[in-house]
Design an enzyme around this catalytic site. Structure first.
Site, mmCIF file in Angstrom:
data_model
loop_
_atom_site.group_PDB
_atom_site.id
_atom_site.type_symbol
_atom_site.label_atom_id
_atom_site.label_comp_id
_atom_site.label_asym_id
_atom_site.label_seq_id
_atom_site.Cartn_x
_atom_site.Cartn_y
_atom_site.Cartn_z
ATOM 1 N N ARG A 1 106.923 88.768 139.087
ATOM 2 C CA ARG A 1 106.846 89.525 140.348
ATOM 3 C C ARG A 1 105.404 89.529 140.832
ATOM 4 N NH1 ARG A 1 105.670 94.707 141.629
ATOM 5 N NH2 ARG A 1 106.833 95.696 143.301
ATOM 6 N N LYS B 1 97.253 94.103 138.998
ATOM 7 C CA LYS B 1 97.339 95.445 138.404
ATOM 8 C C LYS B 1 96.001 95.943 137.873
ATOM 9 C CE LYS B 1 102.217 96.072 137.783
ATOM 10 N NZ LYS B 1 103.377 96.226 136.915
#
Ligand code: 8Y7
Length: 257
Positions: free
Chosen positions: A239, A204
Site C-alpha cells: 500500500r 511512515k
C-alpha cells in the site's frame, strides 16, 4: 506483487472547496495512480494516522461513497475501502468495493457478519490501542509472536464465520502502536508471519526517524527500500502513496525473483 494506491478523502485534501471539489480531486488522483500502474485503489475517509481524531459515520459516508460510485463508473479497477466502521463497510459493499481494509481487524460489533455476507476480500490489520493514543507507550512481550497470534486468531474468527481463506489478507500494521524497534523486528520477520500479507510502509514515521527527521514528502526513497524488502520477503500487496516509483522498483525486483 500488487501495488495498492492510497486515495485519502479527508479534509486536508480538500481544504478550500467542499465535497464536490474533493470528489473531482479524488477521481483525478485515482486516474493518475491507475495510469502509473496501481492494481488496487484504497479509499479512506477517516485519517488513521497517529494522533488523528475519529469522524462520524455520516461524515465518512459523505466523503467515500460518492468516490466509490464515481470510480466504479469511470474505471475498471478493484477498489478497497479503508474503514473500521460497520455502517461504512455495508454502504461501500453496496457501492461495489472489492476489499474491506480494516485497521481494526473486524473487531467492531457486526463487522465480521457484514463481510461474511459479501464476496469481498478482507484485510485484517493489527493495531495496538487506537490511533489517537497508540504511539504513546506501545508494549509487547514478543512483538512477532504477539502479532502472529493476533492475526491468526482474527483469521480464525473470519473462517468460522464462513469467509473463504482465499478472501483473507493479513497485515502486521507497521506504525500502529509500534516503536521503531517493533517495526524493524516485524519487517525482519516478514517471511515468518502468517499470510498472505498486505504491507503498508509508505512515508511512515519510522522512515522519518531513520532518515534524521525527513518530512513525509522526503521519505520516498526510504519507502521504496522497504517496498523492495517487503516484496523480497513475499508480501502480496503493498500500500503506497508513490505508485509510479514503487511500480518501477518492483518491476525490476520481480524480474529477479
Ligand atoms: C495502513 C493501512 C494506513 C497499513 C493497512 C498511513 C489505512 C497510515 N496504514 N491499512 N492504513 N496497512 N492495511 O501512514 O499499514 O498510511 S493509514
Amino acid at each position: 506483487m500488487k501495488v495498492m494506491g492510497i486515495l485519502n478523502v479527508t479534509p486536508d485534501s480538500f481544504a478550500d472547496g467542499g465535497l464536490h471539489l474533493a470528489l473531482d480531486k479524488a477521481c483525478f488522483h485515482a486516474e493518475t495512480m491507475i495510469k502509473d500502474g496501481a492494481a488496487i485503489i484504497d479509499i479512506g475517509g477517516e485519517s488513521t494516522r497517529p494522533g488523528a481524531s475519529p469522524v462520524t459515520v455520516q461524515e465518512e459516508l459523505d466523503r467515500v461513497i460518492p468516490v466509490i460510485e464515481k470510480l466504479n463508473q469511470n474505471f475498471d479497477i478493484p477498489l478497497s475501502i479503508d474503514t473500521l466502521k460497520p455502517a461504512v463497510m455495508r454502504a461501500a459493499l453496496s457501492a461495489g468495493v472489492w476489499m474491506i481494509n480494516d485497521v481494526n481487524a473486524l473487531q467492531a460489533d457486526g463487522a465480521v457478519e457484514i463481510v461474511a455476507n459479501s464476496n469481498a476480500m478482507i484485510c485484517l490489520m493489527h493495531m495496538q490501542g487506537e490511533p489517537r493514543t497508540m504511539q504513546k507507550a506501545p508494549h509487547y512481550d514478543d512483538v512477532v509472536q504477539d502479532i502472529t497470534k493476533f492475526l491468526l486468531a482474527r483469521k480464525q474468527v473470519c473462517l468460522d464465520a464462513g469467509i473463504a481463506p482465499e478472501r483473507i489478507f493479513l497485515d502486521p500494521g507497521i506504525g500502529f502502536g509500534k516503536n521503531l524497534d517493533h517495526n524493524l523486528a516485524l519487517l525482519k520477520a516478514l517471511d515468518k508471519l502468517p499470510g498472505p500479507l498486505l504491507i503498508g510502509v509508505s512515508r511512515k514515521a519510522m522512515l522519518g526517524t531513520l532518515l534524521k527527521g525527513a518530512p513525509p514528502q522526503q521519505r520516498v526513497s526510504g519507502s521504496l527500500a522497504l517496498a523492495v524488502w517487503a516484496a523480497m520477503k513475499g508480501a502480496k500487496i503493498i500500500r503506497v502513496h508513490d505508485v509510479k516509483e514503487t511500480v518501477d522498483a518492483l518491476t525490476v525486483i520481480e524480474a529477479l525473483l
